[in-house]
Design an enzyme around this catalytic site. Sequence first.
Site, mmCIF file in Angstrom:
data_model
loop_
_atom_site.group_PDB
_atom_site.id
_atom_site.type_symbol
_atom_site.label_atom_id
_atom_site.label_comp_id
_atom_site.label_asym_id
_atom_site.label_seq_id
_atom_site.Cartn_x
_atom_site.Cartn_y
_atom_site.Cartn_z
ATOM 1 N N LEU A 111 0.846 -1.191 0.000
ATOM 2 C CA LEU A 111 0.000 0.000 0.000
ATOM 3 C C LEU A 111 0.878 1.236 0.000
ATOM 4 O O LEU A 111 1.896 1.298 0.691
ATOM 5 C CB LEU A 111 -0.908 0.020 1.229
ATOM 6 C CG LEU A 111 -2.014 -1.018 1.263
ATOM 7 C CD1 LEU A 111 -2.746 -0.944 2.598
ATOM 8 C CD2 LEU A 111 -2.983 -0.822 0.102
ATOM 9 N N LYS A 112 0.481 2.219 -0.780
ATOM 10 C CA LYS A 112 1.143 3.523 -0.765
ATOM 11 C C LYS A 112 0.461 4.339 0.324
ATOM 12 O O LYS A 112 -0.744 4.546 0.289
ATOM 13 C CB LYS A 112 1.021 4.223 -2.119
ATOM 14 C CG LYS A 112 1.815 5.510 -2.182
ATOM 15 C CD LYS A 112 1.819 6.058 -3.590
ATOM 16 C CE LYS A 112 2.709 7.257 -3.742
ATOM 17 N NZ LYS A 112 2.764 8.191 -2.659
ATOM 18 N N LEU A 113 1.247 4.748 1.300
ATOM 19 C CA LEU A 113 0.696 5.471 2.441
ATOM 20 C C LEU A 113 0.706 6.970 2.176
ATOM 21 O O LEU A 113 1.632 7.492 1.571
ATOM 22 C CB LEU A 113 1.494 5.161 3.698
ATOM 23 C CG LEU A 113 1.537 3.683 4.088
ATOM 24 C CD1 LEU A 113 2.443 3.480 5.278
ATOM 25 C CD2 LEU A 113 0.139 3.168 4.368
ATOM 26 N N GLY A 167 -3.065 4.311 -2.972
ATOM 27 C CA GLY A 167 -2.693 3.464 -4.101
ATOM 28 C C GLY A 167 -1.806 2.321 -3.666
ATOM 29 O O GLY A 167 -1.723 1.967 -2.492
#
Length: 192
Positions: free
Chosen positions: A31-33, A176
Amino acid sequence: MGDIFAERCASPMLIAQQQEAFDDPDYIYELKLDGFRCLCYVDRNMVDFRNKRNMQMLSKFPEIGRIFQNVSGKCILDGEIVVLTEGVPDFYRLQKRTLLTDKFKIEMESQRFPASFVAFDCIYQGSRELVWEPLLKRKEILERLISENERIAVSRFIETEGKALYQAADERKLEGVVAKRKESLYFMGKRS
């Protein structure tokens, strides 16, 4: 070049490009944080967070200043500082924290909306750089170094199923997914 830990001269590798979600057995997916990217220099009794411009960040987030207690050994971790609201990264709250300069207000916000550090890579351990090690080897080292609590965590990843993770992230309105080649090396300051 000297020791990147002592000189605080490491710089994070950057995301190369945005593209459609894909599945590939040669990749892992995370997951893009929605947080602030930082390198975290950790030693026995200290921690030093540096943003992409190498500016120190700990004064803005004092609540993560003791994570050295959860890291076994001298290392440089790559990750994100995040503030969670109902389990979801809240960039507005995080950004608001970076604008504060008054110590009292910083302390109040650190109690109301505490930050955490989520590590997704380890580029230095002990006295050696790990940038020439493949990603999955660095991930193994990272897992062994950190004892998680509410202020520090290790980013989870899945293999092969990038489309499914992207769909799950999209349904939850998360930022994303980042795809990373399993064998990739760490190119400081480069987009890869």
